[in-house]
Design a protein around this motif. Structure first.
Motif, PDB file in Angstrom:
ATOM      1  N   UNK A 173       0.805  -1.217   0.000  1.00  0.00           N
ATOM      2  CA  UNK A 173       0.000   0.000   0.000  1.00  0.00           C
ATOM      3  C   UNK A 173       0.836   1.265   0.000  1.00  0.00           C
ATOM      4  N   UNK A 174       0.201   2.357   0.322  1.00  0.00           N
ATOM      5  CA  UNK A 174       0.806   3.678   0.349  1.00  0.00           C
ATOM      6  C   UNK A 174       1.809   3.770   1.506  1.00  0.00           C
ATOM      7  N   UNK A 175       2.925   4.439   1.283  1.00  0.00           N
ATOM      8  CA  UNK A 175       3.971   4.530   2.310  1.00  0.00           C
ATOM      9  C   UNK A 175       3.881   5.823   3.098  1.00  0.00           C
ATOM     10  N   UNK A 176       4.142   5.722   4.368  1.00  0.00           N
ATOM     11  CA  UNK A 176       4.234   6.881   5.258  1.00  0.00           C
ATOM     12  C   UNK A 176       5.692   7.006   5.686  1.00  0.00           C
ATOM     13  N   UNK A 177       6.321   8.178   5.502  1.00  0.00           N
ATOM     14  CA  UNK A 177       7.736   8.354   5.830  1.00  0.00           C
ATOM     15  C   UNK A 177       7.976   9.317   6.990  1.00  0.00           C
ATOM     16  N   UNK A 178       7.202  10.393   7.053  1.00  0.00           N
ATOM     17  CA  UNK A 178       7.453  11.371   8.118  1.00  0.00           C
ATOM     18  C   UNK A 178       6.284  12.344   8.220  1.00  0.00           C
ATOM     19  N   UNK A 179       6.250  13.025   9.347  1.00  0.00           N
ATOM     20  CA  UNK A 179       5.378  14.184   9.483  1.00  0.00           C
ATOM     21  C   UNK A 179       6.077  15.184  10.391  1.00  0.00           C
ATOM     22  N   UNK A 180       5.650  16.434  10.296  1.00  0.00           N
ATOM     23  CA  UNK A 180       6.313  17.514  11.002  1.00  0.00           C
ATOM     24  C   UNK A 180       5.283  18.349  11.741  1.00  0.00           C
ATOM     25  N   UNK A 181       5.624  18.752  12.966  1.00  0.00           N
ATOM     26  CA  UNK A 181       4.808  19.708  13.717  1.00  0.00           C
ATOM     27  C   UNK A 181       5.664  20.948  13.938  1.00  0.00           C
ATOM     28  N   UNK A 182       5.176  21.882  14.715  1.00  0.00           N
ATOM     29  CA  UNK A 182       5.992  23.062  14.985  1.00  0.00           C
ATOM     30  C   UNK A 182       7.112  22.787  15.990  1.00  0.00           C
ATOM     31  N   UNK A 183       7.079  21.641  16.691  1.00  0.00           N
ATOM     32  CA  UNK A 183       8.108  21.361  17.703  1.00  0.00           C
ATOM     33  C   UNK A 183       8.971  20.143  17.408  1.00  0.00           C
ATOM     34  N   UNK A 184       8.567  19.286  16.487  1.00  0.00           N
ATOM     35  CA  UNK A 184       9.377  18.101  16.168  1.00  0.00           C
ATOM     36  C   UNK A 184       9.019  17.539  14.804  1.00  0.00           C
ATOM     37  N   UNK A 185       9.892  16.665  14.318  1.00  0.00           N
ATOM     38  CA  UNK A 185       9.640  15.915  13.097  1.00  0.00           C
ATOM     39  C   UNK A 185       9.774  14.440  13.433  1.00  0.00           C
ATOM     40  N   UNK A 186       8.797  13.623  13.031  1.00  0.00           N
ATOM     41  CA  UNK A 186       8.840  12.185  13.232  1.00  0.00           C
ATOM     42  C   UNK A 186       9.152  11.538  11.886  1.00  0.00           C
ATOM     43  N   UNK A 187      10.248  10.771  11.833  1.00  0.00           N
ATOM     44  CA  UNK A 187      10.626  10.037  10.626  1.00  0.00           C
ATOM     45  C   UNK A 187      10.487   8.555  10.921  1.00  0.00           C
ATOM     46  N   UNK A 188      10.007   7.804   9.925  1.00  0.00           N
ATOM     47  CA  UNK A 188       9.651   6.413  10.132  1.00  0.00           C
ATOM     48  C   UNK A 188      10.148   5.547   8.984  1.00  0.00           C
TER      49      UNK A 188
END
Length: 169
Positions: A90-105
């Motif tokens: 399926x579709x891949x999720x790699x990262x998301x960003x907020x104003x205080x952190x970035x989550x990479x996966x």
């Protein structure tokens, strides 16, 4: 040894993305949701106990992967929201960003999930996560004293990981 079409573990590290020590936390989960490793470099606020924190992080990833698979505009059959997907399906999720952190996966073909929380201005960390996975394979998986599915307690891996994450900028 080579994984994900990368180069050997011993050559040069992936290029840094900015300047400074941007790594905050890292999680490694197995395919069953067991947290094999949690490392912390810069986390001033602790709001949950470790077990709650690990469950929350794994639940977040499970939900995001399910949501991205359900919203995939190219898939004819969407499946049911919440149904586990195989790695690479399926579709891949790699990262998301907020104003205080970035989550990479990153998720390996064997179901190992690596999550790295960094400063929000940190660039794309896909190559860095592949490098960390290669470190995991070299220092943990190939270690004859390591039992798969147990907590990672390898000093050489932890030291090398700490040095590398501190170099990510």
């Amino acid at each position: 040894m080579q994984f994900f079409g990368g180069t050997e573990i011993s050559p040069s590290l992936p290029a840094a993305t900015a300047s400074g020590n941007n790594g905050h936390m890292m999680y490694v989960f197995n395919r069953n949701g067991v947290c094999l490793l949690y490392r912390e470099w810069n986390r001033p606020l602790h709001t949950l106990n470790a077990q709650q924190d690990h469950k929350l992080m794994f639940g977040l990833l499970f939900s995001l992967k399910s949501l991205t698979a359900k919203m995939d505009p190219t898939a004819v059959e969407k499946g049911n929201l919440g149904v586990p997907q195989l790695p690479g399906q399926g579709c891949s999720f790699h990262s998301f960003r907020t104003n205080t952190y970035k989550l990479s996966f990153m998720e390996s073909p064997s179901g190992i999930k690596i999550i790295l929380i960094t400063h929000p201005r940190t660039g794309d960390l896909r190559e860095s996560l592949k490098y960390i996975y290669n470190l995991y394979v070299e220092y943990v998986v190939k270690n004859p004293l390591y039992t798969p599915g147990t907590l990672i307690r390898c000093d050489l891996f932890n030291t090398t990981l700490d040095q590398y994450v501190r170099s990510i900028s």
